[in-house]
Design a protein around this motif. Structure first.
Motif, mmCIF file in Angstrom:
data_model
loop_
_atom_site.group_PDB
_atom_site.id
_atom_site.type_symbol
_atom_site.label_atom_id
_atom_site.label_comp_id
_atom_site.label_asym_id
_atom_site.label_seq_id
_atom_site.Cartn_x
_atom_site.Cartn_y
_atom_site.Cartn_z
ATOM 1 N N UNK A 64 0.837 -1.206 0.000
ATOM 2 C CA UNK A 64 0.000 0.000 0.000
ATOM 3 C C UNK A 64 0.874 1.260 0.000
ATOM 4 N N UNK A 65 1.889 1.262 0.859
ATOM 5 C CA UNK A 65 2.748 2.440 0.977
ATOM 6 C C UNK A 65 3.514 2.672 -0.324
ATOM 7 N N UNK A 66 4.008 1.594 -0.938
ATOM 8 C CA UNK A 66 4.735 1.731 -2.201
ATOM 9 C C UNK A 66 3.822 2.256 -3.302
ATOM 10 N N UNK A 67 2.586 1.759 -3.317
ATOM 11 C CA UNK A 67 1.627 2.235 -4.318
ATOM 12 C C UNK A 67 1.287 3.706 -4.093
ATOM 13 N N UNK A 68 1.199 4.073 -2.830
ATOM 14 C CA UNK A 68 0.887 5.472 -2.480
ATOM 15 C C UNK A 68 1.964 6.410 -3.014
ATOM 16 N N UNK A 69 3.213 6.080 -2.748
ATOM 17 C CA UNK A 69 4.296 6.967 -3.175
ATOM 18 C C UNK A 69 4.506 6.921 -4.688
ATOM 19 N N UNK A 70 4.133 5.795 -5.317
ATOM 20 C CA UNK A 70 4.220 5.734 -6.776
ATOM 21 C C UNK A 70 3.198 6.684 -7.406
#
Length: 862
Positions: free
Chosen positions: A720-726
């Protein structure tokens, strides 16, 4: 021990060594040997000389050393649950552990000690170990008869962990063959190095200890005192002989007691010549609405101070005293007109420490202070918001190297404390006068530093203009529905009794739910629940432990949590708030603190009105108990998603900015981007998760914290966090920039230029360094939100006055303001509040303020 924990431990040891060196307490350290072994060896050497060895420690391991010639002084502890020091020898050693000194090693072998990596025997606790030793005598005999032990848990533990028990015995044994030689002459204690101590205490923010350094001889003890009465010399003429230049350290101020109204004109004339006049009040109460003015000090420079007594009386209220007390008439009396005019004159710049309090005290006495331009407490806060104390005595000692007397030094302490009105005038003059002198000395000290760090504008344009706003808010107070609170108290009382009964039935026993010891016995011995965390006094029963146990499906911890929540609501709010209603005004007058949080947010106390819960029905009912005066409504306004809007502004992320500019639902927008679905297809659960991620970003949440909050795996949280920053690369860039800035400059800044210094970001410890990184990323957001609401309050306060409206600002709760407005002003005030707060700053995204109206605080929430 993990590498990060080892770094923290090493750093802590280094600090302890620095403190001991400054205290000039000898250190004995032998490479490769533990402290207990060194102590045991030295104790043997002492007794070999025919002397008595006294070991000062509360460590139970050292009880094995007790024998004729070796005793322990357990120093006890202070504070809540205080324990007096106690001498422990062969006659009373058994009281603590339940075994004599000769059995302590075997006792520890079974009980174990996680702090010393002693495994012990699984299933055997303190009571079991003592019981087994009473029955069999020693560990080897216990192990030899393990099959005969009746208690199944003990028996299986001994059978399965005999090797661990023997290893534990070896580990628990204090060695007494350390290569160390007794050298008493070299280890004599010498007088502390107070200069080094003061520096360390200031650096570590040990405020109470810092006050103790150098208190044997304070500047106030040496302040020359003069008494100006009828026919005494002109104070202005006397002042002319003194050096008027500001002194930051050194010369003691001469305090002149002025108790003759005829001398006031000359005094005021001198004060009007000063570039800045400092003042300080002494009163009968810390609550401004109840405070009678006892005395007032005024300073024209750090070395020119006057004290004016107004409410002193003989000790014990005696009608006759050896030296009669002479006071000035009330400050509003015609005889005091020159003084009153000075205080009311906006053209005379004035200063104080905690000006807000003195302002209200003088307002109650009939004087509306004008021209207050400086507060040394706020100056300190603007320079370093992260320090623990901005108390004037701490600042004086740290920055000016000048110790000050405390209140108890002049009024006494405990039962012997006397009202300040009975403090002898000369002692009161020295004490109060020193405060005013120190305000000006700190002004001289802080001025160049404020300018150098560009904090002077923050002080002059935000913090100082906020003071009169808070003065009016505190003075106005807020009304509550006392009968409603009485009903709530009865309801909560019944609910608590019901919960007690449920817990007793579910647990099969009734215990004192407010006793951690009894709760521990119930949960971990009777109910055999797993021990998740230990404290020095046993198994922890704190909220975190109870929540984890409740999540495991255990009913009793869940009920205990509910009981504690209701009990807190009852004791903290429902029972307390009616008691806080002022008998004269009929309203509650909280105190707002500008220096209460490092982010710049206001805090509230006496009582705290900023943490009243609203998410639960009980909490909401408490807010319903806050009501406006007759013929008025509450107008409640708050910034919508202010920290996320600030994140969009600082990060310059196009997706974030566009969402706010278009007025879209930012949480739904975030969910659509993260989960790769159309906005109209976003589920309630997806929106809730996106909201958690949005706000978690501000607070630097990692996968572990997010997984716990959302109830998902760490891998899912990480995704989720990686998708958010992407999806929001600007946010990632902002976070990285703030961390880098903190590393390079040592601080980050808010919209108003408020600096948050972050020494933690360069710490050796990984955990502390990570904490510093989180501060670096969220401080500009939280601090800027605090700046915005303060700016909005200042503008709104001025706008209400300019429009000649009767509405008043009553409360500030984080991003929310509560106003009280007459019914015929509600519409105008609502529009004015919205316009003013939304105009407090210009960002890359619009500021949005929601406004609600109602006849209680809860219903006024939009």
């Amino acid at each position: 021990m993990a590498e990060a924990e080892q770094q923290e431990f090493d750093q802590g040891v280094e600090r302890v060594e620095q403190l001991l060196t400054a205290l000039r307490i000898p250190l004995v350290a032998i490479d490769g040997w533990e402290a207990d072994d060194v102590i045991g060896t030295l104790a043997d050497q002492v007794t070999a000389k025919g002397w008595e060895a006294v070991i000062v420690s509360g460590d139970k391991d050292l009880y094995q050393l007790i024998r004729p010639g070796v005793v322990i002084l357990n120093p006890g502890r202070s504070g809540p649950g205080a324990v007096d020091p106690i001498w422990v020898d062969g006659t009373n050693a058994e009281v603590r552990l339940g075994v004599p000194p000769s059995q302590v090693i075997d006792y520890l072998a079974m009980v174990g000690d996680s702090a010393d990596n002693i495994p012990g025997v699984k299933g055997i606790g303190e009571k079991g170990a003592a019981e087994l030793l009473r029955t069999y005598g020693d560990l080897e005999t216990i192990l030899a008869h393990a099959d005969e032990v009746k208690n199944k848990r003990y028996r299986e533990g001994l059978q399965q962990h005999a090797d661990a028990a023997r290893l534990s015995r070896t580990l628990a044994t204090i060695q007494r063959n350390v290569p160390v030689t007794l050298a008493l002459d070299a280890w004599k204690r010498h007088a502390p190095d107070n200069e080094a101590l003061a520096k360390l205490y200031a650096e570590l923010e040990f405020t109470s200890l810092l006050r103790q350094v150098g208190t044997a001889k304070t500047l106030a003890d040496n302040m020359p005192l003069e008494v100006t009465g009828a026919g005494t010399p002109d104070p202005a003429a006397a002042a002319a002989t003194r050096d008027p230049r500001p002194a930051t350290t050194g010369a003691a101020p001469a305090v002149t007691v002025v108790d003759d109204p005829a001398a006031l004109a000359a005094l005021v004339q001198r004060l009007r010549q000063a570039p800045l006049v400092a003042f300080d009040t002494e009163t009968s109460s810390l609550r401004p609405h109840s405070a009678e003015l006892i005395g007032l000090s005024l300073a024209a420079s750090p070395t020119e101070v006057w004290y004016l007594p107004f409410g002193h009386r003989p000790p014990g209220g005696a009608l006759a005293a050896p030296a009669p007390v002479q006071n000035l008439p009330p400050i509003t009396d015609r005889a005091c007109a020159p003084l009153a005019d000075l205080l009311r004159d906006p053209a005379v710049p004035k200063a104080a420490h905690n000006l807000k309090y003195d302002h209200q005290v003088l307002r109650r006495a009939g004087i509306e202070v004008a021209g207050a331009t400086y507060d040394s407490m706020l100056a300190s806060f603007c320079l370093d918001a992260g320090r623990r104390s901005h108390a004037i005595d701490v600042l004086s000692l740290e920055h000016l190297a000048v110790p000050m007397k405390g209140y108890e030094d002049v009024a006494g302490k405990g039962k012997a404390q006397i009202p300040f009105a009975e403090v002898p005038v000369l002692a009161a003059a020295a004490y109060c006068g020193h405060d005013s002198a120190t305000v000006l000395a700190l002004h001289a000290f802080f001025a160049p530093r404020l300018a150098a760090e560009k904090a002077d504008r923050l002080l002059a344009e935000l913090e100082m203009p906020l003071v009169p706003v808070l003065v009016d808010m505190e003075w106005e107070g807020i009304r509550i529905d006392v009968p409603l609170f009485a009903r709530l108290a009865n309801e909560l009382g019944r609910d608590l009794q019901t919960l007690e009964g449920k817990i007793a039935v579910s647990a099969g026993a009734s215990v004192n739910l407010n006793s951690p010891k009894q709760l521990g016995t119930l949960l971990f011995e009777k109910l055999q629940l797993p021990i998740l965390k230990k404290t020095k006094t046993g198994a922890s029963t704190d909220a975190e432990v109870l929540e984890q146990l409740a999540e495991m499906g255990h009913e009793v911890p869940k009920l205990i949590l509910e009981y504690r929540e209701l009990q807190k609501l009852k004791s903290t709010y429902v029972d307390l708030l009616p008691v806080e209603v002022h008998p004269v005004t009929g309203r509650i007058h909280t105190s707002f603190h500008q220096t209460g949080a490092a982010t710049g947010r206001l805090s509230s106390s006496d009582p705290n009105l900023q943490n009243i819960p609203i998410r639960t029905p009980r909490g909401a009912a408490i807010r319903r108990g806050f009501i406006p005066r007759g013929g008025a409504h509450f107008v409640v306004a708050d910034y919508s998603q202010i920290e996320l809007r600030l994140l969009a502004h600082f990060s310059e992320d196009e997706s974030f900015i566009e969402a706010f500019r278009a007025g879209r639902d930012i949480h739904r927008e975030t969910a659509a981007l993260i989960f790769g679905v159309a906005e109209e297809q976003v589920t309630g659960e997806q929106r809730a998760r996106a909201k958690t991620i949005n706000f978690g970003t501000i607070y630097g949440q990692g996968p572990f914290a997010l997984s716990k909050q959302l109830g998902i795996t760490q891998d899912e949280a990480k995704a989720f966090i990686e998708a958010y920053f992407a999806r929001f690369p600007g946010v990632r860039g902002y976070l990285d920039r703030m961390v880098q800035q903190a590393r390079e400059l040592g601080y980050v800044e808010t919209l108003s230029g408020r600096r948050r210094y972050i020494p933690e970001i360069k710490d050796k410890s990984f955990n502390i360094r990570s904490f510093g990184e989180r501060i670096a990323t969220n401080s500009p957001l939280q601090g800027s939100a605090a700046d915005l609401i303060k700016r909005g309050m200042i503008l709104l306060h001025a706008a209400l006055a300019a429009e000649r409206l009767q509405a008043k600002i009553l409360l500030q709760v984080h991003d929310e303001l509560v106003l009280e407005a007459p019914l015929d002003e509600v519409d105008r005030v609502s529009a004015l509040v919205k316009h003013t707060m939304e105009s407090a700053a210009t960002l890359r995204v619009p500021l949005v303020v929601s406004v609600g109206v109602g006849d209680n605080w809860l219903d006024a929430k939009h």
